[in-house]
Scaffold this motif. Structure first.
Motif, short mmCIF file in Angstrom:
data_model
loop_
_atom_site.label_atom_id
_atom_site.label_comp_id
_atom_site.label_asym_id
_atom_site.label_seq_id
_atom_site.Cartn_x
_atom_site.Cartn_y
_atom_site.Cartn_z
N GLY A 129 36.81 32.62 4.21
CA GLY A 129 36.30 31.52 5.03
C GLY A 129 36.78 30.17 4.55
N GLN A 130 36.82 29.99 3.23
CA GLN A 130 37.27 28.73 2.65
C GLN A 130 38.56 28.97 1.87
OE1 GLN A 130 34.08 27.12 0.22
NE2 GLN A 130 32.52 27.95 1.61
N PRO A 131 39.44 27.96 1.77
CA PRO A 131 40.63 28.12 0.91
C PRO A 131 40.23 28.26 -0.54
CG PRO A 131 40.41 25.84 1.64
CD PRO A 131 39.37 26.63 2.39
N GLN A 132 41.00 29.04 -1.28
CA GLN A 132 40.70 29.19 -2.71
C GLN A 132 41.98 29.57 -3.46
OE1 GLN A 132 37.53 32.15 -2.62
NE2 GLN A 132 38.99 33.84 -2.71
N PRO A 133 42.07 29.14 -4.73
CA PRO A 133 43.30 29.39 -5.49
C PRO A 133 43.39 30.79 -6.06
CG PRO A 133 41.74 28.17 -6.83
CD PRO A 133 41.13 28.29 -5.46
N GLY A 134 42.30 31.52 -6.06
CA GLY A 134 42.30 32.84 -6.70
C GLY A 134 42.06 32.72 -8.18
N ASN A 135 42.25 33.82 -8.87
CA ASN A 135 42.00 33.86 -10.31
C ASN A 135 43.14 33.21 -11.09
OD1 ASN A 135 39.53 35.29 -10.08
ND2 ASN A 135 40.66 37.21 -9.82
N PRO A 136 42.87 32.75 -12.31
CA PRO A 136 43.95 32.16 -13.11
C PRO A 136 44.98 33.21 -13.49
CG PRO A 136 41.94 32.40 -14.42
CD PRO A 136 41.57 32.72 -13.00
N GLY A 137 46.21 32.77 -13.68
CA GLY A 137 47.29 33.69 -14.07
C GLY A 137 47.37 33.84 -15.58
N PRO A 138 48.13 34.84 -16.02
CA PRO A 138 48.84 35.83 -15.20
C PRO A 138 47.85 36.78 -14.53
CG PRO A 138 49.02 36.42 -17.51
CD PRO A 138 48.36 35.08 -17.46
N ARG A 139 48.19 37.22 -13.29
CA ARG A 139 47.24 38.01 -12.53
C ARG A 139 47.90 39.14 -11.74
NH1 ARG A 139 45.75 33.08 -8.31
NH2 ARG A 139 47.86 32.75 -7.49
N LEU A 140 49.18 39.35 -11.98
CA LEU A 140 49.90 40.46 -11.36
C LEU A 140 50.81 41.09 -12.40
CD1 LEU A 140 50.62 42.06 -8.76
CD2 LEU A 140 52.38 40.34 -8.32
N PHE A 141 50.72 42.42 -12.55
CA PHE A 141 51.44 43.10 -13.62
C PHE A 141 52.08 44.39 -13.10
CE2 PHE A 141 47.57 41.03 -15.04
CZ PHE A 141 48.03 40.17 -16.03
N ARG A 142 53.26 44.69 -13.62
CA ARG A 142 53.94 45.94 -13.27
C ARG A 142 53.67 46.99 -14.33
NH1 ARG A 142 58.24 42.27 -13.44
NH2 ARG A 142 58.83 41.36 -11.42
N LEU A 143 53.42 48.20 -13.89
CA LEU A 143 53.41 49.38 -14.76
C LEU A 143 54.58 50.25 -14.30
CD1 LEU A 143 50.51 48.25 -15.18
CD2 LEU A 143 49.72 50.60 -15.35
N THR A 144 55.77 49.91 -14.77
CA THR A 144 57.00 50.49 -14.24
C THR A 144 57.05 52.00 -14.44
OG1 THR A 144 58.16 48.40 -14.65
CG2 THR A 144 59.51 50.35 -14.28
N GLU A 145 56.61 52.48 -15.60
CA GLU A 145 56.63 53.92 -15.85
C GLU A 145 55.78 54.68 -14.84
OE1 GLU A 145 56.44 55.42 -20.02
OE2 GLU A 145 56.09 53.30 -20.49
N ASP A 146 54.76 54.03 -14.32
CA ASP A 146 53.86 54.68 -13.37
C ASP A 146 54.16 54.30 -11.92
OD1 ASP A 146 51.70 56.08 -15.05
OD2 ASP A 146 51.84 54.10 -15.97
N ARG A 147 55.18 53.44 -11.72
CA ARG A 147 55.49 52.93 -10.38
C ARG A 147 54.21 52.35 -9.76
NH1 ARG A 147 57.04 57.86 -10.52
NH2 ARG A 147 55.86 58.53 -8.67
N ALA A 148 53.57 51.49 -10.51
CA ALA A 148 52.26 50.96 -10.13
C ALA A 148 52.21 49.46 -10.40
CB ALA A 148 51.17 51.67 -10.92
#
Length: 373
Positions: free
Chosen positions: A99-118
């Motif tokens: 409903g309202q704009p928001q910045p989301g959580n502080p970073g880092p907040r996205l991570f790769r688990l390459t061995e798991d393709r996740a």
């Protein structure tokens, strides 16, 4: 060297060394740029979005060239819908929009688990807010693909104000949506998953349905709910029964998981990442099991959308046989690259041709109705 191998080499040598969120913004920027260049956009579409007439689907009031859509989370603010269609996605779900704009959580907040393709994310519904997104969609007009709009709760809004927050987004966005999704299943907004309890979910869905009907009186906007894979089976049954009772149009199964069992990535590494929702290959079996249970409960009375851990045409075919009329992906795109949608469509068309079914609609739920030995 095939296009797939070129992308894998690029991913291993360059992309995996870049912060995942930054890499997403760069890649998304290139897709959006390509979509604005008429000759280039047509060439990309011809390569990555070839037509497979046997895969045509009619669902949620949409006539689609195929069943495979881009899941919510990739295009949160409706800035690249045409780019996604250019790459072969049959429909696009934007959001989650609050409903309202928001910045989301502080970073880092996205991570790769390459061995798991996740992937693990704790983005926290970072978006421009429903008013800004509604203006953007209005400006697009008819120059967009089939479009779903996924809405969630503003983090600053207390649970007591959740219904009003969803209603605000609905009033602003319903007119621009081919279907609307109530997201109560992200693990990254405190208290959000509590709304999956039927005592909370019922009034929320009723209010959103009424708001959509008021906002768009001349068209019934299909309404779906997106659920978590971590629900107990009895909770799944209650949500399925509620969806049928309320005349809901569909259920999306499933969102990301908070589980971390069975990963190839070292557990200390995983623990160091902190909380967040896990998506990608490790989600495959649980999402498939949830889908099967839902279809066994609701049958063809509502539309089921399968998402979570879909990487290959075999995965997509399994979702169809388990009850999904539509399927979605996101994490697989990160690991497979731009040729992913083309390969999935081709493989799915081959599996349909080799099956006893004439259309995808004939195959939906076949394994649940008559389990394979």
């Amino acid at each position: 060297m095939s296009e797939h191998h070129v992308y894998r080499l690029l991913y291993r040598s360059v992309l995996r060394r870049i912060d995942p969120e930054r890499a997403h913004h760069w890649a998304f920027g290139l897709i959006r740029l390509a979509a604005r260049v008429p000759g280039l956009a047509s060439a990309v579409r011809a390569r990555y979005a070839p037509a497979h007439p046997t895969l045509a689907v009619h669902a949620l009031g949409m006539h689609l060239p195929g069943p495979f859509g881009l899941a919510a989370g990739f295009d949160k603010n409706a800035v690249g819908t045409r780019g996604a269609a250019m790459l072969g996605f049959d429909f696009v779900e934007i959001g989650t929009v609050t409903g309202q704009p928001q910045p989301g959580n502080p970073g880092p907040r996205l991570f790769r688990l390459t061995e798991d393709r996740a992937l693990v994310n704790r983005m926290g519904f970072n978006n421009d807010g429903s008013a800004a997104v509604a203006e953007r969609l209005a400006a697009l007009g008819s120059r967009r693909p089939a479009l779903g709009v996924n809405i969630g709760k503003t983090k600053a809004v207390p649970e007591t104000g959740a219904v009003d927050d969803y209603v605000t987004s609905t009033e602003r966005l319903a007119a621009h949506a081919d279907y609307l999704v109530v997201n109560v299943s992200s693990p990254n907004t405190p208290g959000l998953r509590d709304l999956q309890a039927t005592r909370h979910l019922r009034p929320l869905l009723v209010a959103v349905r009424e708001a959509a009907d008021r906002a768009v009186p001349d068209r019934r906007v299909p309404l779906l709910v997106k659920i978590a894979p971590d629900l107990a089976d009895e909770d799944l049954d209650q949500i399925a029964d509620l969806a049928v009772e309320l005349g809901l149009d569909g259920i999306i199964a499933t969102n990301t998981t908070i589980a971390r069992e069975g990963l190839r990535t070292d557990q200390d590494t995983v623990a160091a990442l902190g909380p967040g929702g896990l998506s990608g290959a490790p989600l495959k079996e649980r999402s498939l099991a949830v889908l099967r249970r839902l279809y066994a409960r609701v049958g063809d009375r509502i539309t089921l959308v399968g998402v979570g851990g879909i990487e290959t045409a075999d995965d997509a075919w399994d979702r169809v046989l388990a009850g999904a009329t539509l399927i979605q992906g996101y994490s697989g795109f990160i690991y497979a690259g731009p040729g992913w949608t083309r390969a999935l469509h081709r493989g799915l068309a081959r599996r349909l041709a080799a099956s006893p079914y004439t259309t995808l609609a004939d195959a939906v739920g076949a394994d649940v109705r008559s389990p394979r030995p």
